[in-house]
Enzyme design. Structure first.
Site, PDB file in Angstrom:
ATOM      1  N   ASP A  71      19.075  78.046  -4.186  1.00 39.43           N
ATOM      2  CA  ASP A  71      20.238  77.189  -4.396  1.00 39.43           C
ATOM      3  C   ASP A  71      20.730  76.733  -3.021  1.00 39.43           C
ATOM      4  O   ASP A  71      21.075  77.585  -2.187  1.00 39.43           O
ATOM      5  CB  ASP A  71      21.321  78.013  -5.127  1.00 39.43           C
ATOM      6  CG  ASP A  71      22.508  77.179  -5.545  1.00 39.43           C
ATOM      7  OD1 ASP A  71      22.843  76.198  -4.852  1.00 39.43           O
ATOM      8  OD2 ASP A  71      23.117  77.529  -6.574  1.00 39.43           O
ATOM      9  N   TYR A  95      32.860  62.855  -5.376  1.00 42.14           N
ATOM     10  CA  TYR A  95      31.441  62.487  -5.227  1.00 42.14           C
ATOM     11  C   TYR A  95      31.307  61.439  -4.115  1.00 42.14           C
ATOM     12  O   TYR A  95      30.464  61.571  -3.220  1.00 42.14           O
ATOM     13  CB  TYR A  95      30.849  61.964  -6.545  1.00 42.14           C
ATOM     14  CG  TYR A  95      29.400  61.580  -6.381  1.00 42.14           C
ATOM     15  CD1 TYR A  95      28.420  62.558  -6.178  1.00 42.14           C
ATOM     16  CD2 TYR A  95      28.997  60.240  -6.386  1.00 42.14           C
ATOM     17  CE1 TYR A  95      27.083  62.206  -5.999  1.00 42.14           C
ATOM     18  CE2 TYR A  95      27.662  59.888  -6.210  1.00 42.14           C
ATOM     19  CZ  TYR A  95      26.711  60.877  -6.020  1.00 42.14           C
ATOM     20  OH  TYR A  95      25.393  60.529  -5.825  1.00 42.14           O
ATOM     21  N   THR A 123      18.022  58.938 -13.816  1.00 41.05           N
ATOM     22  CA  THR A 123      17.325  60.222 -13.636  1.00 41.05           C
ATOM     23  C   THR A 123      18.088  61.221 -14.514  1.00 41.05           C
ATOM     24  O   THR A 123      18.754  60.808 -15.458  1.00 41.05           O
ATOM     25  CB  THR A 123      17.401  60.655 -12.154  1.00 41.05           C
ATOM     26  OG1 THR A 123      18.789  60.746 -11.798  1.00 41.05           O
ATOM     27  CG2 THR A 123      16.704  59.678 -11.223  1.00 41.05           C
TER      28      THR A 123
HETATM   29  P1  NDP Z   1      18.420  64.623 -10.666  1.00 39.54           P
HETATM   30  O1  NDP Z   1      19.514  65.355 -11.366  1.00 39.54           O
HETATM   31  O2  NDP Z   1      17.345  64.020 -11.494  1.00 39.54           O
HETATM   32  O3  NDP Z   1      17.758  65.570  -9.568  1.00 39.54           O
HETATM   33  C1  NDP Z   1      18.556  66.355  -8.718  1.00 39.54           C
HETATM   34  C2  NDP Z   1      17.706  67.371  -7.972  1.00 39.54           C
HETATM   35  O4  NDP Z   1      18.571  68.112  -7.101  1.00 39.54           O
HETATM   36  C3  NDP Z   1      17.029  68.358  -8.898  1.00 39.54           C
HETATM   37  O5  NDP Z   1      15.725  68.606  -8.435  1.00 39.54           O
HETATM   38  C4  NDP Z   1      17.875  69.619  -8.763  1.00 39.54           C
HETATM   39  O6  NDP Z   1      17.067  70.774  -8.924  1.00 39.54           O
HETATM   40  C5  NDP Z   1      18.349  69.507  -7.311  1.00 39.54           C
HETATM   41  N1  NDP Z   1      19.575  70.267  -7.087  1.00 39.54           N
HETATM   42  C6  NDP Z   1      20.809  70.000  -7.559  1.00 39.54           C
HETATM   43  N2  NDP Z   1      21.666  70.961  -7.198  1.00 39.54           N
HETATM   44  C7  NDP Z   1      20.948  71.871  -6.471  1.00 39.54           C
HETATM   45  C8  NDP Z   1      21.259  73.086  -5.832  1.00 39.54           C
HETATM   46  N3  NDP Z   1      22.499  73.594  -5.842  1.00 39.54           N
HETATM   47  N4  NDP Z   1      20.281  73.746  -5.183  1.00 39.54           N
HETATM   48  C9  NDP Z   1      19.020  73.252  -5.173  1.00 39.54           C
HETATM   49  N5  NDP Z   1      18.661  72.109  -5.737  1.00 39.54           N
HETATM   50  C10 NDP Z   1      19.613  71.421  -6.396  1.00 39.54           C
HETATM   51  O7  NDP Z   1      19.168  63.506  -9.819  1.00 39.54           O
HETATM   52  P2  NDP Z   1      18.646  62.374  -8.794  1.00 39.54           P
HETATM   53  O8  NDP Z   1      17.203  62.463  -8.556  1.00 39.54           O
HETATM   54  O9  NDP Z   1      19.225  61.090  -9.244  1.00 39.54           O
HETATM   55  O10 NDP Z   1      19.458  62.831  -7.495  1.00 39.54           O
HETATM   56  C11 NDP Z   1      18.861  63.047  -6.236  1.00 39.54           C
HETATM   57  C12 NDP Z   1      19.826  62.593  -5.160  1.00 39.54           C
HETATM   58  O11 NDP Z   1      20.052  61.194  -5.313  1.00 39.54           O
HETATM   59  C13 NDP Z   1      21.209  63.242  -5.209  1.00 39.54           C
HETATM   60  O12 NDP Z   1      21.589  63.555  -3.886  1.00 39.54           O
HETATM   61  C14 NDP Z   1      22.100  62.164  -5.799  1.00 39.54           C
HETATM   62  O13 NDP Z   1      23.425  62.293  -5.375  1.00 39.54           O
HETATM   63  C15 NDP Z   1      21.441  60.926  -5.218  1.00 39.54           C
HETATM   64  N6  NDP Z   1      21.710  59.668  -5.912  1.00 39.54           N
HETATM   65  C16 NDP Z   1      21.477  59.527  -7.259  1.00 39.54           C
HETATM   66  C17 NDP Z   1      21.761  58.321  -7.874  1.00 39.54           C
HETATM   67  C18 NDP Z   1      21.630  58.134  -9.333  1.00 39.54           C
HETATM   68  O14 NDP Z   1      22.311  57.241  -9.898  1.00 39.54           O
HETATM   69  N7  NDP Z   1      20.773  58.861 -10.016  1.00 39.54           N
HETATM   70  C19 NDP Z   1      22.213  57.165  -7.102  1.00 39.54           C
HETATM   71  C20 NDP Z   1      22.444  57.424  -5.710  1.00 39.54           C
HETATM   72  C21 NDP Z   1      22.167  58.636  -5.140  1.00 39.54           C
HETATM   73  P3  NDP Z   1      17.452  72.094  -9.770  1.00 39.54           P
HETATM   74  O15 NDP Z   1      18.391  71.671 -10.843  1.00 39.54           O
HETATM   75  O16 NDP Z   1      16.130  72.590 -10.258  1.00 39.54           O
HETATM   76  O17 NDP Z   1      18.065  72.985  -8.752  1.00 39.54           O
HETATM   77  C1  8X3 Z   2      25.032  57.704  -7.828  1.00 35.71           C
HETATM   78  C2  8X3 Z   2      25.401  56.298  -8.085  1.00 35.71           C
HETATM   79  O1  8X3 Z   2      27.331  54.760  -8.735  1.00 35.71           O
HETATM   80  O2  8X3 Z   2      27.083  56.857  -9.976  1.00 35.71           O
HETATM   81  O3  8X3 Z   2      25.157  58.035  -6.489  1.00 35.71           O
HETATM   82  O4  8X3 Z   2      27.909  56.851  -7.734  1.00 35.71           O
HETATM   83  S1  8X3 Z   2      27.013  56.200  -8.643  1.00 35.71           S
END
Ligand code: NDP
Ligand code: 8X3
Length: 252
Positions: free
Chosen positions: A60, A153, A188
């Site tokens: 984590d 966030y 995602t």
């Molecule tokens: P997902 O939820 O699909 O993936 C998130 C990943 O982060 C998972 O692999 C999860 O693994 C891991 N994770 C979360 N919390 C922890 C933790 N405490 N320790 C270890 N691993 C962790 O989301 P996204 O792929 O969309 O997100 C990836 C990044 O992109 C994030 O930083 C998010 O803020 C950013 N983002 C996402 C957007 C969106 O709209 N989807 C837009 C802009 C940015 P596990 O649960 O197995 O630990």
């Molecule tokens: C994730 C995109 O617009 O939900 O970073 O903040 S938004």
């Protein structure tokens, strides 16, 4: 030629998972992390079948001791990390400050900001030792704009940008590139996590338009990584065509 080593946090879903696949296709060796061990095991099996060398670490990112122990236990050869992708992150809840759950704030700050710092503190020292490397921090359109109900966030992603800008200056003398990728609306598991498993609420986020998918972002990450040695892309802001700003999405 020596195969590059990429370390991706949060590789069990979304952007991290697709980035692992695209880097495997491009002959990287991979260190992949997440909290869901079964997913990590499956990913390792799948990628190794295709000939990629993979180490998985289940921890984590919020837990400093777990981060330190997991990284310290890596074989010395695997500490020669060329690329760190600080991707693990999440949003928890969508509420105004006067109503939001304080636990949600702590989860987001501990994961998106402190987790990224714990990782960077250790891996940047490995990169300094070898006088080369590249760090890509996954930020967001929320790091550029703030929207109602997303205060904390957005604050965490503004913090990711601030940290990245400072680290770019700190690490340039060591031949280490630092940059961010800032996605807009991207489908995602992100919204499912934000709404704590409420699939209907999560689906509504992407209704009436075509959002980005994780492959779109993974391709951009690979583009950034495949530039010549003298080129560092500091940030890419990527939105779906239907999106004009964090709050303005054209839905049919
Ligand atoms: P997902 O939820 O699909 O993936 C998130 C990943 O982060 C998972 O692999 C999860 O693994 C891991 N994770 C979360 N919390 C922890 C933790 N405490 N320790 C270890 N691993 C962790 O989301 P996204 O792929 O969309 O997100 C990836 C990044 O992109 C994030 O930083 C998010 O803020 C950013 N983002 C996402 C957007 C969106 O709209 N989807 C837009 C802009 C940015 P596990 O649960 O197995 O630990
Ligand atoms: C994730 C995109 O617009 O939900 O970073 O903040 S938004």
């Amino acid at each position: 030629m020596k195969q590059k080593i990429a370390f991706i946090t949060g590789a069990t879903a979304g952007i991290g998972l697709e980035t692992a696949k695209i880097l495997a296709e491009n002959q990287f060796k991979l260190i992949l992390t997440g909290r869901r061990k079964e997913r990590l095991d499956q990913l390792k099996t799948d990628l190794e079948k295709e000939g990629t060398q993979v180490i998985t670490l289940c921890f984590d990112v919020r837990n400093k001791a777990e981060v330190e122990q997991a990284l310290a236990a890596l074989p010395e050869e695997w500490k020669k990390v060329d690329v760190l992708i600080n991707n693990a992150g999440l949003a928890a809840g969508l509420d105004p400050v006067h109503q939001a759950a304080i636990d949600d704030w702590e989860t987001m700050i501990d994961t998106n900001v402190k987790g990224l710092l714990y990782m960077s503190r250790i891996v940047s020292n490995w990169m300094i030792e070898q006088q080369s490397g590249q760090i890509i921090n996954i930020s967001s359109i929320a790091g550029i704009e703030s929207y109602p109900n997303g205060s904390v966030y957005c604050a965490t992603k503004h913090a990711v940008n601030a940290i990245s800008k400072a680290m770019r200056i700190e690490l340039a003398p060591h031949n280490i590139k630092v940059g961010t990728i800032s996605p807009g609306a991207l489908e995602t598991e992100f919204s499912l996590v934000r709404f704590k498993g409420d699939q209907q609420k999560a689906d509504q986020v992407y209704e009436g338009f075509t959002p980005l998918n994780a492959r779109d972002i993974a391709e951009s990450i690979y583009f950034v990584l495949s530039r010549p040695a003298h080129v560092n892309i500091a940030d890419i802001l990527i939105m779906p065509t239907a999106q004009g700003s964090a709050r303005d999405i054209f839905r049919k």
